[in-house]
Enzyme design. Structure first.
Site, PDB file in Angstrom:
ATOM      1  N   CYS A  72       0.834  -1.219   0.000  1.00  0.00           N
ATOM      2  CA  CYS A  72       0.000   0.000   0.000  1.00  0.00           C
ATOM      3  C   CYS A  72       0.856   1.252   0.000  1.00  0.00           C
ATOM      4  O   CYS A  72       1.770   1.402   0.823  1.00  0.00           O
ATOM      5  CB  CYS A  72      -1.009  -0.052   1.140  1.00  0.00           C
ATOM      6  SG  CYS A  72      -0.829   1.146   2.453  1.00  0.00           S
ATOM      7  N   CYS A  92       1.189   3.401   3.050  1.00  0.00           N
ATOM      8  CA  CYS A  92       1.967   2.675   4.069  1.00  0.00           C
ATOM      9  C   CYS A  92       3.452   2.874   3.827  1.00  0.00           C
ATOM     10  O   CYS A  92       4.232   3.097   4.752  1.00  0.00           O
ATOM     11  CB  CYS A  92       1.668   1.181   4.028  1.00  0.00           C
ATOM     12  SG  CYS A  92      -0.058   0.783   4.330  1.00  0.00           S
TER      13      CYS A  92
END
Ligand SMILES: *[C@@H]1O[C@H](CO)[C@@H](O)[C@H](O)[C@H]1NC(C)=O
Ligand SMILES: *[C@@H]1O[C@H](CO)[C@@H](O)[C@H](O)[C@H]1NC(C)=O
Ligand SMILES: *[C@@H]1O[C@H](CO)[C@@H](O)[C@H](O)[C@H]1NC(C)=O
Length: 796
Positions: free
Chosen positions: A589, A592
């Site tokens: 992600c 992230c």
């Protein structure tokens, strides 16, 4: 059976849709521009539809060859093709719908492709070679269609030959490279541009375009000087010509003196200038007017004397030149006097490498890979020792040792590479100018732990076949400027790590296009750490410091890695007295990945506090755990405050995911509070004349701030951490908003934000300014001051 037929069919279809352009033209993937042109010319002359009127396929076939040629000869398109294949070209306008006549390819295709002395220039290498060059350039912009251009060609070739090593002579085919010609505003053919030494712009040559006139022009613009040797200097020099004299000519360059005079055999003026230009920066030249009286007997038939300098003293002290009819031979003989760049053979190259693999404290090698004549190169190589020391120099003829060169991925000439102590090999992608080469050699040889990887090595690393080896890989393309900026940073960082900890490998994706494609490397530079089965993407800033921080964090993490095995044993313990803050993430992600370096900063900041733990959970690897915990989006940031026994209390972070905002949020949960002060509180608690009451603190630390000031926001979490570290010391903590209470701050003489003031019983009114900016320093500073104070008390 059916499957086999299908497969065959697919293969056939596949082939007819996707010809490999290199195969089509019979080229290696490392072919240079000249080889591409030569290969295509051969095909064009043989397979041109004009010459094959009976073949109905001749036209479409020839279009295919033309397309392949158009793509490979254009550096931009070729890069795309190398990296992504034909797919990569889909959106580009390429491929001709028609082509030139047969006679065009026969007669007009690249006038200077076969002349070793004329440098064929293109968009890609024009600036690198010509701009700010140490040599003068003369460049011929031509079109193969223009008859004047053909007319000039023999003269231009002669110029290139006769001025080799003196000026650089180039040619640009404007038919092929119209972008470059348009950029330089070339409006007629042929146009000749002249670039003085170290210049950025060319000037137009406007005289007659004949050999004589162009030579004259060059001679007038050589920009070199010959020293007139005085009698006094001459007398000193003569002494050095005695074999028994142990003195040397004390100078950083050798001296070449033309001994001329009446009826002497001497180079003429132009020849002297040419020789001087050729040895520019390597040898000083001088002229001495010799006659019977002042010329040494020894020198009666001599036309020139070469006097060696102290630095070059493994050669003879001096050389006399009597026979000076041929300038080429003379130059050759003078070159012989300079320290030799060694010619390296295939076997010798391997010996050097093997030897350096074993001995990592011997000097490294700088090797120049070349084809054709090396006259110019010898000069350049012979200049290098004056710039870099402790490096061996060699040259390797890739015409002779082509398989070695292709194994080393040499794809243009000249190209420079180093063999480092320890055996690693690396190629330079920078300019070929002597200073750039020297810079590369120095930096690269120092970085013994960086190696350009071979295809085999890359694959074995990616397939995890290297046992315990840990690799930091940098995937790059030489044409990408951020990649070229990253390489020196990588070299710098590599020096902080032993090979046994991590090795640094570089992968040129224009050379290893297949591998890069297979591993889906889509942007450059891409860097990653490969350790056992784990691959960690490098997402820090692309600087040496960024790499060092990244690797330190991997080896010695400040962020605690939680997983299904240790999670409940650590975070959820009943007797847990710590505050946990946890990032639940998924490796794929984007947000992230962006959070990761910020999270490391948070962890580093909070490292000082034993009872605060910063952790992360990889929810891809620990899916069940994250589901149990109800994590539904990534990243999720949760905080379990002090006393949240068994995870019964939790706070969620919803702010901006940078370290500053995160730190502000986390420090709110700390037990030692920082009070918001107003005028009243300030007066009561600190500037109060009355004796202490019970509740009063001995010391106060006040942060004078303004809400809008960035440094204040940075200090805030550090201040909060310091407060936790100092909680046992009877100190009160407060912050005072100077925006709201401006006049008070003025009265107190606060001149900048933030200002930290410590008020002690002795310094109640004026306070002591604390200039530290981080928690550890603030703590140390204050403990120092307090201890001093209490000592003073005791003595009193
Ligand atoms: C590689 O992994 C090993 C074992 O997990 C670890 O001890 C080592 O520190 C790691 N090295 C690097 C550079 O990440
Ligand atoms: C405190 O003492 C100073 C001088 O000792 C005096 O000027 C000031 O007015 C006093 N302040 C209060 C609040 O009594
Ligand atoms: C504060 O004092 C307590 C009790 O004496 C002690 O356990 C603790 O470690 C001290 N904390 C600091 C930060 O010095």
């Amino acid at each position: 059976m059916v499957q086999q037929i299908l497969l065959l069919l697919l293969l056939i279809l596949n082939r007819s849709f996707c010809d490999d352009y290199y195969e089509l033209l019979g080229l290696k993937r490392t072919a240079n521009e000249k080889e591409i042109r030569q290969a295509f010319k051969k095909i064009a002359v043989n397979l041109h539809p004009d010459k094959n009127p009976d073949d109905p396929e001749a036209h479409p076939k020839f279009l295919k060859y033309t397309t392949a040629y158009e793509v490979l000869k254009d550096p931009e398109l070729r890069k795309k093709y190398d990296l992504y294949g034909e797919e990569g070209l889909n959106n580009d306008q390429f491929g001709r719908q028609n082509y030139h006549s047969w006679s065009y390819y026969q007669d007009n295709f690249g006038i200077y492709d076969d002349d070793p002395q004329v440098v064929t220039l293109n968009t890609n290498d024009y600036d690198d070679n010509v701009v700010n060059s140490e040599k003068i350039w003369m460049i011929n912009f031509y079109s193969p269609m223009c008859s004047h251009c053909h007319h000039l060609a023999p003269d231009w070739r002669r110029i290139a030959k006769d001025f080799e090593g003196i000026v650089r002579v180039g040619a640009v085919n404007c038919e092929d490279d119209w972008r470059l010609c348009r950029r330089l505003n070339i409006q007629a053919y042929p146009t000749l541009l002249y670039y003085p030494k170290n210049s950025h712009h060319g000037t137009r040559y406007t005289s007659k375009k004949t050999y004589e006139k162009i030579s004259e022009f060059i001679m007038e613009h050589l920009d070199v000087s010959i020293e007139k040797i005085t009698s006094t200097k001459w007398k000193k020099l003569i002494k050095l010509l005695d074999e028994n004299n142990k003195d040397y000519y004390n100078n950083d360059k050798p001296l070449l003196v033309f001994t001329c005079g009446k009826e002497r055999n001497c180079f003429d003026n132009d020849e002297q200038l040419k020789i001087t230009a050729m040895f520019d920066n390597i040898i000083d030249t001088g002229i001495f007017e010799c006659n019977k009286n002042n010329c040494n007997k020894l020198l009666e038939t001599t036309g020139a004397v070469f006097i060696n300098n102290i630095k070059n003293n493994d050669k003879k002290n001096f050389i006399l030149f009597n026979d000076i009819n041929n300038i080429d031979e003379f130059v050759h003989d003078v070159l012989d006097q300079l320290p030799e760049p060694q010619d390296i053979s295939n076997d010798y190259f391997n010996d050097i490498k093997k030897n350096l693999e074993k001995n990592d404290n011997e000097n490294g090698w700088l090797v120049c890979f070349y084809i054709g004549h090396a006259t110019d190169l010898d000069l350049q190589l012979k200049k290098l020792p004056s710039i870099i020391t402790d490096v061996n120099l060699g040259k390797l003829n890739c015409g002779k040792y082509s398989s070695l060169c292709s194994n080393l991925n040499i794809n243009r000439y000249p190209m420079w590479g180093v063999i480092k102590p320890g055996g690693a090999f690396e190629l330079s992608h920078g300019k070929s100018t002597i200073n750039d080469v020297a810079k590369f050699a120095e930096n690269s040889i120092k970085a013994q732990n960086v190696a350009a990887l071979s295809a085999d090595k890359i694959i074995s690393i990616l397939k995890r076949q290297n046992g315990k080896e840990v690799w930091f890989l940098d995937w790059y393309a030489p044409w990408c400027p951020p990649c070229m900026q990253f390489l020196p940073e990588l070299r710098k960082a590599s020096m902080q790590f032993k090979k046994s900890v991590v090795q640094f490998g570089t992968i040129d994706c224009t050379v290893h296009a297949d591998i890069c494609r297979r591993y889906n490397i889509r942007s450059y530079p891409t860097a990653m750490l490969i350790n056992g089965t784990t691959t960690t993407q490098f997402t820090n800033q692309k600087t040496a410091a960024g790499i060092i921080e990244f690797l330190n964090e991997v080896v010695n993490p400040t962020v605690i890695k939680l997983n299904k095995d240790n999670y409940y044993k650590t975070v959820g313990r009943k007797d847990d007295t710590t505050l946990w803050v946890i990032d639940y993430f998924a490796p794929w992600c984007g947000p992230c990945q962006q959070l990761a370096p910020e999270w490391t900063i948070v962890a580093k900041n909070l490292h000082l506090l034993d009872n605060v733990k910063v952790a992360s959970v990889d929810c891809d690897a620990n899916g069940e755990l994250c589901r149990e915990l109800g994590v539904r989006s990534y990243p999720t940031i949760r905080l379990y405050p002090f006393g949240s026994v068994g995870l019964n209390q939790v706070a969620l972070f919803n702010g901006q995911r940078d370290s500053t905002a995160l730190m502000q949020w986390i420090t709110n949960f700390f037990p030692t509070k920082i009070k918001n002060f107003d005028e009243e509180k300030l007066r009561k608690n600190i500037f109060n004349n009355k004796s202490k009451s019970k509740n009063k603190k001995d010391y106060w630390l006040i942060d004078y701030y303004a809400p809008w000031c960035g440094h204040c926001q940075k200090l805030e979490p550090q201040f909060a951490i310091a407060a936790q570290l100092l909680k046992n010391n009877s100190i009160g903590f407060g912050k005072f908003n100077c925006d709201t209470f401006g006049s008070e701050c003025n009265q107190l003489g606060i001149q900048a934000y933030p200002t930290l003031m410590l008020y002690t019983p002795e310094n109640k009114r004026s306070g002591i300014e604390i200039t530290s900016q981080n928690a550890q320093d603030i703590k140390n500073n204050i403990l120092n001051l307090i201890n001093k104070n209490s000592k003073l008390h005791d003595e009193l």
